[in-house]
Enzyme design. Structure first.
Site, PDB file in Angstrom:
ATOM      1  N   ARG A  92       0.842  -1.202   0.000  1.00  0.00           N
ATOM      2  CA  ARG A  92       0.000   0.000   0.000  1.00  0.00           C
ATOM      3  C   ARG A  92       0.875   1.248   0.000  1.00  0.00           C
ATOM      4  NH1 ARG A  92      -2.061  -3.813   3.457  1.00  0.00           N
ATOM      5  NH2 ARG A  92      -4.206  -4.497   3.074  1.00  0.00           N
ATOM      6  N   ASP A 152      -9.085  -4.745   8.734  1.00  0.00           N
ATOM      7  CA  ASP A 152      -8.138  -5.743   9.262  1.00  0.00           C
ATOM      8  C   ASP A 152      -8.697  -6.380  10.542  1.00  0.00           C
ATOM      9  OD1 ASP A 152      -5.390  -4.483   7.743  1.00  0.00           O
ATOM     10  OD2 ASP A 152      -7.014  -3.133   8.265  1.00  0.00           O
ATOM     11  N   ARG A 155     -11.135  -8.887   9.483  1.00  0.00           N
ATOM     12  CA  ARG A 155     -10.432 -10.097   9.009  1.00  0.00           C
ATOM     13  C   ARG A 155      -9.948 -10.919  10.196  1.00  0.00           C
ATOM     14  NH1 ARG A 155      -7.393  -6.657   4.256  1.00  0.00           N
ATOM     15  NH2 ARG A 155      -8.922  -7.114   2.641  1.00  0.00           N
ATOM     16  N   HIS A 179      -2.688   0.486   8.476  1.00  0.00           N
ATOM     17  CA  HIS A 179      -3.452  -0.453   7.638  1.00  0.00           C
ATOM     18  C   HIS A 179      -2.443  -0.921   6.584  1.00  0.00           C
ATOM     19  CE1 HIS A 179      -6.316  -2.261   4.948  1.00  0.00           C
ATOM     20  NE2 HIS A 179      -6.093  -1.371   4.009  1.00  0.00           N
TER      21      HIS A 179
HETATM   22  P1  NAD Z   1     -10.537   1.518  -8.965  1.00  0.00           P
HETATM   23  O1  NAD Z   1      -9.369   1.582  -9.897  1.00  0.00           O
HETATM   24  O2  NAD Z   1     -11.599   0.513  -9.199  1.00  0.00           O
HETATM   25  O3  NAD Z   1     -11.226   2.963  -8.907  1.00  0.00           O
HETATM   26  C1  NAD Z   1     -10.529   4.138  -8.671  1.00  0.00           C
HETATM   27  C2  NAD Z   1     -11.409   5.274  -9.165  1.00  0.00           C
HETATM   28  O4  NAD Z   1     -10.787   6.523  -8.789  1.00  0.00           O
HETATM   29  C3  NAD Z   1     -11.566   5.298 -10.702  1.00  0.00           C
HETATM   30  O5  NAD Z   1     -12.956   5.303 -11.024  1.00  0.00           O
HETATM   31  C4  NAD Z   1     -10.887   6.609 -11.108  1.00  0.00           C
HETATM   32  O6  NAD Z   1     -11.490   7.232 -12.231  1.00  0.00           O
HETATM   33  C5  NAD Z   1     -11.068   7.435  -9.831  1.00  0.00           C
HETATM   34  N1  NAD Z   1     -10.173   8.582  -9.741  1.00  0.00           N
HETATM   35  C6  NAD Z   1      -8.832   8.622  -9.912  1.00  0.00           C
HETATM   36  N2  NAD Z   1      -8.368   9.884  -9.731  1.00  0.00           N
HETATM   37  C7  NAD Z   1      -9.439  10.646  -9.418  1.00  0.00           C
HETATM   38  C8  NAD Z   1      -9.612  12.015  -9.096  1.00  0.00           C
HETATM   39  N3  NAD Z   1      -8.585  12.879  -9.073  1.00  0.00           N
HETATM   40  N4  NAD Z   1     -10.853  12.457  -8.836  1.00  0.00           N
HETATM   41  C9  NAD Z   1     -11.923  11.631  -8.871  1.00  0.00           C
HETATM   42  N5  NAD Z   1     -11.823  10.307  -9.160  1.00  0.00           N
HETATM   43  C10 NAD Z   1     -10.595   9.831  -9.436  1.00  0.00           C
HETATM   44  O7  NAD Z   1      -9.896   1.338  -7.504  1.00  0.00           O
HETATM   45  P2  NAD Z   1     -10.627   0.729  -6.203  1.00  0.00           P
HETATM   46  O8  NAD Z   1     -10.478  -0.747  -6.193  1.00  0.00           O
HETATM   47  O9  NAD Z   1     -11.975   1.343  -6.081  1.00  0.00           O
HETATM   48  O10 NAD Z   1      -9.662   1.280  -5.042  1.00  0.00           O
HETATM   49  C11 NAD Z   1      -9.663   2.650  -4.732  1.00  0.00           C
HETATM   50  C12 NAD Z   1      -8.686   2.942  -3.595  1.00  0.00           C
HETATM   51  O11 NAD Z   1      -9.153   2.287  -2.383  1.00  0.00           O
HETATM   52  C13 NAD Z   1      -7.262   2.395  -3.825  1.00  0.00           C
HETATM   53  O12 NAD Z   1      -6.313   3.344  -3.378  1.00  0.00           O
HETATM   54  C14 NAD Z   1      -7.224   1.158  -2.964  1.00  0.00           C
HETATM   55  O13 NAD Z   1      -5.915   0.803  -2.591  1.00  0.00           O
HETATM   56  C15 NAD Z   1      -8.054   1.626  -1.786  1.00  0.00           C
HETATM   57  N6  NAD Z   1      -8.549   0.566  -0.874  1.00  0.00           N
HETATM   58  C16 NAD Z   1      -8.520   0.873   0.434  1.00  0.00           C
HETATM   59  C17 NAD Z   1      -8.933  -0.075   1.348  1.00  0.00           C
HETATM   60  C18 NAD Z   1      -8.868   0.247   2.819  1.00  0.00           C
HETATM   61  O14 NAD Z   1      -9.100  -0.616   3.663  1.00  0.00           O
HETATM   62  N7  NAD Z   1      -8.573   1.497   3.178  1.00  0.00           N
HETATM   63  C19 NAD Z   1      -9.408  -1.337   0.923  1.00  0.00           C
HETATM   64  C20 NAD Z   1      -9.452  -1.584  -0.456  1.00  0.00           C
HETATM   65  C21 NAD Z   1      -9.002  -0.628  -1.354  1.00  0.00           C
END
Ligand code: NAD
Length: 317
Positions: A92, A152, A155, A179
């Site tokens: 991450r 987490d 999980r 995380h």
């Molecule tokens: P994804 O690729 O499916 O979607 C990302 C979206 O962000 C896309 O639709 C893209 O167009 C949009 N985007 C990018 N830049 C942008 C901006 N400046 N303004 C508006 N929209 C924008 O990705 P995902 O699977 O949805 O994951 C998103 C994020 O969540 C990742 O960073 C991932 O690592 C994180 N995540 C966090 C956790 C957690 O527990 N915190 C868990 C899973 C995923």
């Protein structure tokens, strides 16, 4: 106290897998009166809104629509899920440069109309980006929280429930810190039916508890790597974790959740966001609970904070 319908407006920034899984989970609960979706890609937003809206006859009433940053001014909750996700073998923390730029630009768009919404940061690395958003928006630290180790912790509860042969709801345990790879399972706080886990394991005699705890810690830590490897990304359980945090805020529940928050001396840690047990309600973080950790858990938590600080200092301005 449950908020009035007018107040239950949720803005989701990022129409990817995580943002839409969250909306899908949230729309079943009846918690939000209005859910607004924002993304750089308007076609993606249009498609997701159509698909989600076609399910409205089956869920409690809610208005789901596309929006823009002016929608943030009267939102109660803003959930930021926009940004790059992990690819196999990427941690991450490897996402930090790219996603810090995205989060700063989103905060610049939110800031002019920002009033008092609670902001939940989800984009990874979530602890670092919670801190970045906090500094960029300049709002009180209780109003911005990261989803942190809520996932987490879920999980951990699930894996422990399989190990012990018990309902997940009867497992009380927490993952603290980053995380990510330096997260800390607080075994000394874990209990089942009021019995500290170490004593419970001794009663059970079903396993070598030290070895089992090491294996379980590893499984929790590696979960996301396995899911990313098997199917590309993780989204259902984070969608449900976000719904749980949203419920605590929208229903003013005063729930204890391991969200990421700014520590200012608690746990001997200063000026970094990471997860510890917090009381979450309508004002966001109401209180940080300083739980008594074992010496080695305290050392591991401080080390987690050190890793996050080092990553934070690497972000180019
Ligand atoms: P994804 O690729 O499916 O979607 C990302 C979206 O962000 C896309 O639709 C893209 O167009 C949009 N985007 C990018 N830049 C942008 C901006 N400046 N303004 C508006 N929209 C924008 O990705 P995902 O699977 O949805 O994951 C998103 C994020 O969540 C990742 O960073 C991932 O690592 C994180 N995540 C966090 C956790 C957690 O527990 N915190 C868990 C899973 C995923």
């Amino acid at each position: 106290m449950i908020m009035s319908k007018k107040e239950r407006k949720v803005v989701v920034i990022g129409a990817g897998r995580v943002g839409t899984s969250y909306i899908y989970a949230l729309m079943h609960t009846g918690l939000a009166a209005e859910i607004v979706l924002i993304d750089l890609d308007p076609r993606r937003v249009a498609g997701e809104i159509m698909d989600l809206s076609h399910g409205l006859p089956f869920v409690p009433p809610v208005n789901i629509r596309a929006g823009d940053y002016s929608d943030c001014s009267d939102a109660h909750l803003i959930v930021i899920t926009a940004g790059a996700k992990q690819t196999p073998h990427q941690s991450r923390l490897d996402l930090v440069q790219n996603n810090a730029k995205i989060v700063k630009s989103i905060c610049s768009s939110i800031k002019p109309g920002y009033t008092s919404a609670i902001i939940i940061m989800v984009t990874n690395p979530v602890d670092i980006l919670t801190y970045v958003a906090l500094k960029h928006l300049g709002c009180p630290p209780n109003r911005i929280l990261g989803s942190g180790t809520v996932l987490d912790t879920a999980r951990l509860k699930y894996i422990l429930s399989l190990h012990c042969g018990l309902d997940t709801h009867n497992i009380h345990a927490y993952v603290l810190g980053e995380h990510g790879d330096s997260e800390v399972v607080a075994w000394s706080l874990a209990h089942i039916a009021g019995v500290p886990l170490t004593d419970y394991c001794a009663l059970c005699r079903g396993c070598d508890s030290k070895e089992a705890h090491e294996d379980i810690t590893q499984s929790v830590r590696d979960s996301a790597y396995h899911i990313v490897d098997y199917k590309g990304s993780t989204y259902y359980a984070i969608g449900l974790s976000l719904t749980r945090i949203s419920a605590a805020i929208l229903r003013d529940e005063h729930s204890v959740l391991t969200v990421s928050t700014l520590l200012q001396g608690q746990y001997h840690i200063e000026d970094i966001c990471l997860s510890v047990p917090c009381v979450v309600g309508a004002d966001g973080i109401e209180r940080i609970i300083t739980a008594p950790l074992s010496d080695c858990e305290q050392t591991a938590l401080e080390s987690s904070a050190g890793i996050l600080k080092k990553t934070l200092s690497s972000i180019s301005s």
